[in-house]
Design a protein around this motif. Structure first.
Motif, PDB file in Angstrom:
ATOM      1  N   THR A  57     -57.014 -14.666   2.621  1.00  0.00           N
ATOM      2  CA  THR A  57     -56.730 -15.037   1.233  1.00  0.00           C
ATOM      3  C   THR A  57     -55.506 -15.944   1.148  1.00  0.00           C
ATOM      4  O   THR A  57     -55.495 -16.909   0.391  1.00  0.00           O
ATOM      5  CB  THR A  57     -56.497 -13.784   0.388  1.00  0.00           C
ATOM      6  OG1 THR A  57     -55.540 -12.929   1.048  1.00  0.00           O
ATOM      7  CG2 THR A  57     -57.791 -13.016   0.191  1.00  0.00           C
ATOM      8  N   THR A  58     -54.481 -15.638   1.925  1.00  0.00           N
ATOM      9  CA  THR A  58     -53.267 -16.464   1.926  1.00  0.00           C
ATOM     10  C   THR A  58     -53.566 -17.852   2.460  1.00  0.00           C
ATOM     11  O   THR A  58     -53.098 -18.859   1.930  1.00  0.00           O
ATOM     12  CB  THR A  58     -52.172 -15.796   2.776  1.00  0.00           C
ATOM     13  OG1 THR A  58     -51.910 -14.497   2.264  1.00  0.00           O
ATOM     14  CG2 THR A  58     -50.890 -16.613   2.765  1.00  0.00           C
ATOM     15  N   GLU A  98     -56.513 -19.476   2.526  1.00  0.00           N
ATOM     16  CA  GLU A  98     -57.408 -20.241   1.661  1.00  0.00           C
ATOM     17  C   GLU A  98     -56.739 -20.650   0.349  1.00  0.00           C
ATOM     18  O   GLU A  98     -56.882 -21.787  -0.103  1.00  0.00           O
ATOM     19  CB  GLU A  98     -58.668 -19.402   1.358  1.00  0.00           C
ATOM     20  CG  GLU A  98     -59.696 -20.117   0.488  1.00  0.00           C
ATOM     21  CD  GLU A  98     -60.314 -21.314   1.178  1.00  0.00           C
ATOM     22  OE1 GLU A  98     -60.628 -22.296   0.464  1.00  0.00           O
ATOM     23  OE2 GLU A  98     -60.473 -21.293   2.414  1.00  0.00           O
ATOM     24  N   LYS A  99     -56.006 -19.719  -0.277  1.00  0.00           N
ATOM     25  CA  LYS A  99     -55.477 -19.970  -1.615  1.00  0.00           C
ATOM     26  C   LYS A  99     -54.086 -20.595  -1.628  1.00  0.00           C
ATOM     27  O   LYS A  99     -53.663 -21.127  -2.653  1.00  0.00           O
ATOM     28  CB  LYS A  99     -55.449 -18.667  -2.401  1.00  0.00           C
ATOM     29  CG  LYS A  99     -56.832 -18.080  -2.645  1.00  0.00           C
ATOM     30  CD  LYS A  99     -56.752 -16.787  -3.440  1.00  0.00           C
ATOM     31  CE  LYS A  99     -58.141 -16.214  -3.683  1.00  0.00           C
ATOM     32  NZ  LYS A  99     -58.097 -14.960  -4.471  1.00  0.00           N
ATOM     33  N   GLY A 158     -55.843  -6.037  -6.762  1.00  0.00           N
ATOM     34  CA  GLY A 158     -56.675  -5.908  -5.571  1.00  0.00           C
ATOM     35  C   GLY A 158     -56.708  -4.494  -5.030  1.00  0.00           C
ATOM     36  O   GLY A 158     -57.744  -4.020  -4.536  1.00  0.00           O
ATOM     37  N   ALA A 208     -60.240  -8.719  -2.391  1.00  0.00           N
ATOM     38  CA  ALA A 208     -59.923 -10.099  -2.758  1.00  0.00           C
ATOM     39  C   ALA A 208     -61.187 -10.937  -2.647  1.00  0.00           C
ATOM     40  O   ALA A 208     -62.222 -10.467  -2.168  1.00  0.00           O
ATOM     41  CB  ALA A 208     -58.821 -10.647  -1.858  1.00  0.00           C
ATOM     42  N   ARG A 209     -61.093 -12.188  -3.098  1.00  0.00           N
ATOM     43  CA  ARG A 209     -62.207 -13.125  -3.017  1.00  0.00           C
ATOM     44  C   ARG A 209     -61.773 -14.347  -2.228  1.00  0.00           C
ATOM     45  O   ARG A 209     -60.720 -14.923  -2.483  1.00  0.00           O
ATOM     46  CB  ARG A 209     -62.643 -13.555  -4.409  1.00  0.00           C
ATOM     47  CG  ARG A 209     -63.253 -12.427  -5.234  1.00  0.00           C
ATOM     48  CD  ARG A 209     -64.730 -12.304  -5.009  1.00  0.00           C
ATOM     49  NE  ARG A 209     -65.265 -11.074  -5.600  1.00  0.00           N
ATOM     50  CZ  ARG A 209     -66.555 -10.788  -5.665  1.00  0.00           C
ATOM     51  NH1 ARG A 209     -67.449 -11.658  -5.180  1.00  0.00           N
ATOM     52  NH2 ARG A 209     -66.981  -9.652  -6.183  1.00  0.00           N
ATOM     53  N   VAL A 210     -62.581 -14.723  -1.243  1.00  0.00           N
ATOM     54  CA  VAL A 210     -62.346 -15.933  -0.451  1.00  0.00           C
ATOM     55  C   VAL A 210     -63.618 -16.759  -0.485  1.00  0.00           C
ATOM     56  O   VAL A 210     -64.669 -16.297  -0.034  1.00  0.00           O
ATOM     57  CB  VAL A 210     -61.963 -15.597   1.005  1.00  0.00           C
ATOM     58  CG1 VAL A 210     -61.819 -16.877   1.821  1.00  0.00           C
ATOM     59  CG2 VAL A 210     -60.679 -14.795   1.055  1.00  0.00           C
ATOM     60  N   LYS A 211     -63.527 -17.952  -1.072  1.00  0.00           N
ATOM     61  CA  LYS A 211     -64.686 -18.830  -1.230  1.00  0.00           C
ATOM     62  C   LYS A 211     -65.836 -18.109  -1.925  1.00  0.00           C
ATOM     63  O   LYS A 211     -67.009 -18.257  -1.553  1.00  0.00           O
ATOM     64  CB  LYS A 211     -65.144 -19.372   0.135  1.00  0.00           C
ATOM     65  CG  LYS A 211     -64.141 -20.295   0.801  1.00  0.00           C
ATOM     66  CD  LYS A 211     -64.683 -20.852   2.098  1.00  0.00           C
ATOM     67  CE  LYS A 211     -63.696 -21.821   2.736  1.00  0.00           C
ATOM     68  NZ  LYS A 211     -64.197 -22.381   4.021  1.00  0.00           N
ATOM     69  N   ARG A 247     -66.481 -11.503  -1.540  1.00  0.00           N
ATOM     70  CA  ARG A 247     -65.549 -10.377  -1.612  1.00  0.00           C
ATOM     71  C   ARG A 247     -65.168  -9.921  -0.212  1.00  0.00           C
ATOM     72  O   ARG A 247     -66.033  -9.759   0.655  1.00  0.00           O
ATOM     73  CB  ARG A 247     -66.178  -9.203  -2.369  1.00  0.00           C
ATOM     74  CG  ARG A 247     -65.240  -8.000  -2.545  1.00  0.00           C
ATOM     75  CD  ARG A 247     -65.955  -6.904  -3.333  1.00  0.00           C
ATOM     76  NE  ARG A 247     -65.061  -5.815  -3.687  1.00  0.00           N
ATOM     77  CZ  ARG A 247     -64.887  -4.709  -2.955  1.00  0.00           C
ATOM     78  NH1 ARG A 247     -65.559  -4.567  -1.815  1.00  0.00           N
ATOM     79  NH2 ARG A 247     -64.054  -3.758  -3.342  1.00  0.00           N
ATOM     80  N   LYS A 288     -59.237  -6.054   2.664  1.00  0.00           N
ATOM     81  CA  LYS A 288     -58.243  -6.227   3.714  1.00  0.00           C
ATOM     82  C   LYS A 288     -57.163  -5.170   3.596  1.00  0.00           C
ATOM     83  O   LYS A 288     -57.148  -4.383   2.646  1.00  0.00           O
ATOM     84  CB  LYS A 288     -57.617  -7.622   3.614  1.00  0.00           C
ATOM     85  CG  LYS A 288     -56.927  -7.903   2.276  1.00  0.00           C
ATOM     86  CD  LYS A 288     -56.497  -9.356   2.182  1.00  0.00           C
ATOM     87  CE  LYS A 288     -55.756  -9.645   0.884  1.00  0.00           C
ATOM     88  NZ  LYS A 288     -54.434  -9.030   0.824  1.00  0.00           N
TER      89      LYS A 288
END
Length: 380
Positions: A91-92, A94-95, A219, A245-248, A251, A254
């Motif tokens: 998440t860190t 990607e965002k 989260g 969390a959401r990545v691209k 769900r 982590k």
């Protein structure tokens, strides 16, 4: 009729003297020179396949140039995809990391050769960012955003120094813009009481009772499971083990933000009652999740945010953030005289420095100070 070539695709031709087919990747101009790569094979199909694989790798990461020193932008892409991606949470990466490297760092340093990077370049970059308008907010980039980009770049350049690609890290010699701490407008205790009252009949209102009375991050709350994390019998508590969390768009679940985030938080009676109602009203649940939608699927963070906004709108309250529930929890405990070290543990902070973000001095604290002084010196 063949389709139009995509960016990065070049010509395909037959090299008769060697009996080979050559597929060319045209990567544009770098430092006034055209960057071309050639891929040879016995057939045109094989040559094209080699080129396409290279372009795919380049889109997803970066291939360092051959025969010359890399530009700063090239090194940043290499570090982003081959070093940082393995070390930070998805998440860190990607965002934060990916967005800041590709949008805020690389465009400015496309023509700066890595070994020639100097403090003047960093200062000019800061000035450029301060004049940049954010596409998301329509406002100039904040000092906080610039500072985050600065730290990411400094980490990447430090890695380049360690690998001998430049003699020192000039980023570390330049100070990013100073961040001014934001003052938060939080719900009053009267507002919180109204929210808790409304949650008694609000569909799955237990989520907001839990947020206000435990300070869990969004989260953390959306990752809770009934059997493993919710303990309603005395002494009632909620266990924080994971974070959703959401990545691209996908769900993921982590580990929480830090080791200190793995914690047990006591549940007040109002939260116990709310959770009992929520469990009774829940239609279905995948993987025993506490918070699911009507189909039993995990609640999306955006849907969670919208539900909070709908609740506030019904009560005629300002559009507070979901994260403000966490601020309210910490502030109410501090106002009630709870030891800051205990509040720190409940929030899952590893250091007391972060607690300052949640300790909002409101009029009630000012009055408490005045009352103490009056008590000591006999005020009227």
């Amino acid at each position: 009729m063949p389709g139009r070539r995509q960016q990065g695709e070049g010509s395909v031709y037959h090299r008769k003297d060697r009996g080979q087919w050559v597929a060319v990747a045209d990567l544009g101009r770098k430092g006034g020179k055209r960057d071309r790569r050639e891929f040879t094979a016995p057939t045109p199909g094989e040559a094209l396949e080699k080129r396409d694989k290279f372009l795919d790798r380049r889109r997803d990461g970066f291939t360092m140039p051959k025969g010359r020193q890399p530009y700063v932008s090239e090194w940043m892409l290499h570090w982003l995809h081959n070093v940082a991606k393995r070390k930070v949470a998805a998440t860190t990466w990607e965002k934060s990391y990916r967005q800041k490297v590709t949008d805020l760092i690389c465009p400015f340093f496309e023509s700066v050769v890595l070994p020639e990077l100097a403090e003047d370049d960093i200062e000019a970059w800061h000035a450029h960012l301060e004049e940049t308008i954010s596409e998301r907010t329509g406002q100039p980039l904040s000092a906080s955003t610039i500072g985050q980009a600065h730290r990411i770049m400094s980490t990447a350049i430090k890695a380049a120094v360690v690998r001998g690609r430049l003699p020192r890290n000039p980023v570390s010699n330049v100070t990013p813009p100073q961040v001014t701490e934001r003052e938060f407008d939080l719900p009053s205790q009267a507002d919180v009481k109204c929210i808790l009252k409304e949650c008694e009949t609000w569909p799955r209102g237990d989520r907001w009772v839990l947020a206000v009375t435990t300070g869990l991050r969004q989260g953390e709350r959306l990752a809770l499971e009934w059997k493993r994390d919710i303990h309603l019998r005395p002494p009632a508590s909620v266990s924080v083990r994971k974070s959703a969390a959401r990545v691209k768009g996908e769900r993921i679940v982590k580990a929480p933000k830090s080791a200190a985030s793995l914690r047990s938080v006591p549940l007040a009676a109002v939260a116990v009652r709310a959770l009992a109602r929520g469990r009774k009203d829940q239609v279905a649940s995948i993987s025993d999740l506490v918070y699911t939608d009507a189909k039993g699927q995990p609640v999306h963070p955006r849907a969670d945010w919208q539900d909070w906004q709908d609740l506030l709108a019904k009560l005629g309250l300002p559009r507070y953030r979901v994260h403000d529930c966490r601020h309210v929890y910490a502030t109410m405990l501090l106002e009630a005289g709870v030891d800051p070290r205990v509040v720190q543990a409940m929030l899952g902070h590893s250091t007391g420095v972060l607690l300052k973000r949640y300790q909002h001095v409101r009029p009630v604290l000012h009055q408490q100070v005045a009352d103490v002084i009056d008590g000591l010196f006999g005020g009227g």
